[in-house]
Scaffold this motif. Structure first.
Motif, PDB file in Angstrom:
ATOM      1  N   TRP A  24     140.378  -4.326  46.850  1.00 59.14           N
ATOM      2  CA  TRP A  24     139.704  -4.128  45.560  1.00 59.14           C
ATOM      3  C   TRP A  24     140.509  -4.770  44.426  1.00 59.14           C
ATOM      4  CZ3 TRP A  24     136.136   0.364  44.088  1.00 59.14           C
ATOM      5  CH2 TRP A  24     135.166   0.551  45.071  1.00 59.14           C
ATOM      6  N   LEU A  25     141.820  -4.628  44.462  1.00 62.85           N
ATOM      7  CA  LEU A  25     142.653  -5.258  43.429  1.00 62.85           C
ATOM      8  C   LEU A  25     142.546  -6.780  43.492  1.00 62.85           C
ATOM      9  CD1 LEU A  25     145.851  -3.032  43.519  1.00 62.85           C
ATOM     10  CD2 LEU A  25     144.130  -3.157  41.698  1.00 62.85           C
ATOM     11  N   ALA A  64     134.099   0.636  33.863  1.00 60.86           N
ATOM     12  CA  ALA A  64     134.349   1.045  35.244  1.00 60.86           C
ATOM     13  C   ALA A  64     133.861   2.472  35.453  1.00 60.86           C
ATOM     14  CB  ALA A  64     135.835   0.934  35.571  1.00 60.86           C
ATOM     15  N   HIS A  65     133.413   2.726  36.677  1.00 60.80           N
ATOM     16  CA  HIS A  65     132.921   4.052  37.033  1.00 60.80           C
ATOM     17  C   HIS A  65     133.732   4.612  38.193  1.00 60.80           C
ATOM     18  CE1 HIS A  65     129.918   6.713  39.217  1.00 60.80           C
ATOM     19  NE2 HIS A  65     130.106   7.325  38.063  1.00 60.80           N
ATOM     20  N   THR A  79     141.037   1.639  39.893  1.00 62.79           N
ATOM     21  CA  THR A  79     141.235   0.262  40.350  1.00 62.79           C
ATOM     22  C   THR A  79     141.481  -0.647  39.148  1.00 62.79           C
ATOM     23  OG1 THR A  79     139.737   0.705  42.198  1.00 62.79           O
ATOM     24  CG2 THR A  79     140.271  -1.602  41.753  1.00 62.79           C
ATOM     25  N   LEU A  80     140.679  -0.491  38.113  1.00 62.49           N
ATOM     26  CA  LEU A  80     140.863  -1.286  36.893  1.00 62.49           C
ATOM     27  C   LEU A  80     142.227  -1.024  36.269  1.00 62.49           C
ATOM     28  CD1 LEU A  80     139.989  -3.099  34.549  1.00 62.49           C
ATOM     29  CD2 LEU A  80     138.824  -1.092  33.560  1.00 62.49           C
ATOM     30  N   LEU A  81     142.606   0.230  36.145  1.00 62.02           N
ATOM     31  CA  LEU A  81     143.901   0.540  35.535  1.00 62.02           C
ATOM     32  C   LEU A  81     145.055  -0.031  36.347  1.00 62.02           C
ATOM     33  CD1 LEU A  81     143.249   4.225  34.400  1.00 62.02           C
ATOM     34  CD2 LEU A  81     143.324   2.164  32.964  1.00 62.02           C
ATOM     35  N   ARG A  82     144.947   0.040  37.661  1.00 60.95           N
ATOM     36  CA  ARG A  82     146.004  -0.540  38.508  1.00 60.95           C
ATOM     37  C   ARG A  82     146.049  -2.058  38.349  1.00 60.95           C
ATOM     38  NH1 ARG A  82     147.359   2.583  43.937  1.00 60.95           N
ATOM     39  NH2 ARG A  82     148.786   0.826  43.967  1.00 60.95           N
ATOM     40  N   TYR A  83     144.888  -2.686  38.290  1.00 69.52           N
ATOM     41  CA  TYR A  83     144.820  -4.146  38.091  1.00 69.52           C
ATOM     42  C   TYR A  83     145.488  -4.526  36.769  1.00 69.52           C
ATOM     43  CZ  TYR A  83     142.525  -8.185  35.965  1.00 69.52           C
ATOM     44  OH  TYR A  83     142.261  -9.327  35.254  1.00 69.52           O
TER      45      TYR A  83
END
Length: 171
Positions: free
Chosen positions: A50-51, A69-70, A76-80
């Motif tokens: 996903w990243l 993002a949901h 996932t977005l925050l980790r990216y």
């Protein structure tokens, strides 16, 4: 040129929930294209895959990039964003039902939250930040979403009886 991305969550696809309605509405009202990313194997998500998808599709965001993002898409977005080595300036972000703690109902998603995020860096790098959560989310406890918003210094929007925001309800 503005770029808008939507990142869906666990067991979802670009054609689920409120995503098609949102794409149509933003395009019709603002003539802005919205890309709903098709995350790989949403029934058996893999954090690294996903990243990689976000790195491939979004690349280095700018102040003209906006991301919604949901649920699983939020962490996932925050980790990216946290993984970006260079400084970045994201125009805006909306997190819908975000979580950064293990969820009792989905222990198979624990690898996504097994991380320490630099919330101060994220907050500084994102111009507009919103966290939307519900008082009756059946999967993500409201306090978990709210806590993420506080750590990001985001605007918080609590929707009464919104559940996990699976479907768009026409009013």
């Amino acid at each position: 040129m503005k770029k808008v991305y939507i990142i869906h969550g666990y067991f979802a696809s670009p054609t689920d929930h409120w995503f098609p309605w949102f794409v149509e509405k933003v395009h019709a009202d603002y003539d802005i294209e919205v890309a709903v990313l098709h995350m790989p194997t949403p029934e058996t998500p893999d954090m690294d895959t996903w990243l990689e998808k976000l790195h491939d599709k979004i690349g280095m965001p700018s102040n003209e990039t906006f991301i919604i993002a949901h649920s699983l898409g939020c962490i996932t977005l925050l980790r990216y964003l946290d993984s970006l080595q260079e400084s970045f300036a994201l125009g805006g972000m909306i997190l819908v039902s975000p979580f950064d703690k293990p969820l009792e109902v989905f222990p198979n998603l624990n690898s996504f939250v097994d991380v320490t995020l630099d919330f101060a860096k994220l907050s500084r790098s994102i111009a507009q930040k919103y966290v939307i959560f519900s008082d009756n989310d059946m999967y993500v406890p409201p306090f978990v979403s709210k806590n993420i918003g506080v750590k990001l210094d985001s605007a918080l929007l609590e929707i009464p009886r919104g559940g996990h925001f699976f479907r768009h309800r026409r009013v």
